[in-house]
Design an enzyme around this catalytic site. Structure first.
Site, short mmCIF file in Angstrom:
data_model
loop_
_atom_site.label_atom_id
_atom_site.label_comp_id
_atom_site.label_asym_id
_atom_site.label_seq_id
_atom_site.Cartn_x
_atom_site.Cartn_y
_atom_site.Cartn_z
N ASP A 136 0.74 -1.28 0.13
CA ASP A 136 -0.17 0.13 -0.14
C ASP A 136 0.78 1.14 -0.12
OD1 ASP A 136 -2.50 -1.34 0.00
OD2 ASP A 136 -2.42 -1.45 2.27
N ASP A 155 -6.82 -1.33 -4.70
CA ASP A 155 -7.93 -0.81 -3.71
C ASP A 155 -9.10 0.18 -4.53
OD1 ASP A 155 -6.75 -2.61 -1.69
OD2 ASP A 155 -5.89 -0.92 -0.90
#
Length: 166
Positions: free
Chosen positions: A111, A127
């Site tokens: 991330d 995402d």
């Protein structure tokens, strides 16, 4: 075909951004990206959103694999009849595949997008695809699934009536 190309391009973008983050930012470090909006922060997430289920990576890997397989099956079977359905399918497939690749190869998801104007989970391109694709998929199901079948049944019923309507 356009939607398959879109899904593949989004997976490639997701993997490229993740690679660049892993190669250029130390784990846990941040680099300003959009002033007062977002930083690039390298995080290894073994869980789902907000790191939930972080000790159950195997379950998330299995879930991602199932989502990818189901989306592929629905696409091949022609479940998605219009652009909204195909867009949502491409986005969900791309997001699922992008995070599945990370889970299988690394055992975590990379991330990098960290909002600076509010406290929110660090996220990635995959995402974003999932976050946009899933609501669109629900909208597609709500607005269209079963409606085509009802129209076909009504058309079949009308076609079977004799010309005088009796």
């Amino acid at each position: 075909m356009l939607y398959a190309i879109l899904a593949a391009a989004l997976v490639a973008l997701d993997q490229l951004v993740k690679y660049l983050i892993r190669a250029n930012i130390d784990l846990g470090a941040s680099v300003p990206f959009l002033p007062h909006v977002m930083d690039l922060t390298y995080v290894q997430n073994t869980g789902a959103a907000f790191s939930i289920l972080r000790t159950h990576t195997w379950l998330l890997t299995l879930t991602s694999a199932i989502v990818v397989l189901v989306m592929c099956w629905l696409i091949v079977k022609g479940f998605f009849k219009n652009a909204l359905g195909r867009w949502s399918a491409a986005l969900v497939l791309a997001g699922g595949m992008g995070n599945l690749i990370d889970r299988v190869v690394f055992g975590f998801v990379t991330d990098m997008f960290k909002t600076t104007f509010m406290d929110f989970a660090v996220f990635n391109v995959a995402d974003c695809c999932i976050t946009i694709g899933v609501p669109l998929l629900f909208l597609y199901v709500l607005l269209y699934v079963g409606k085509d079948k009802k129209k076909e049944d009504e058309a079949d019923g009308a076609a079977q009536l004799p010309p005088d309507g009796h």
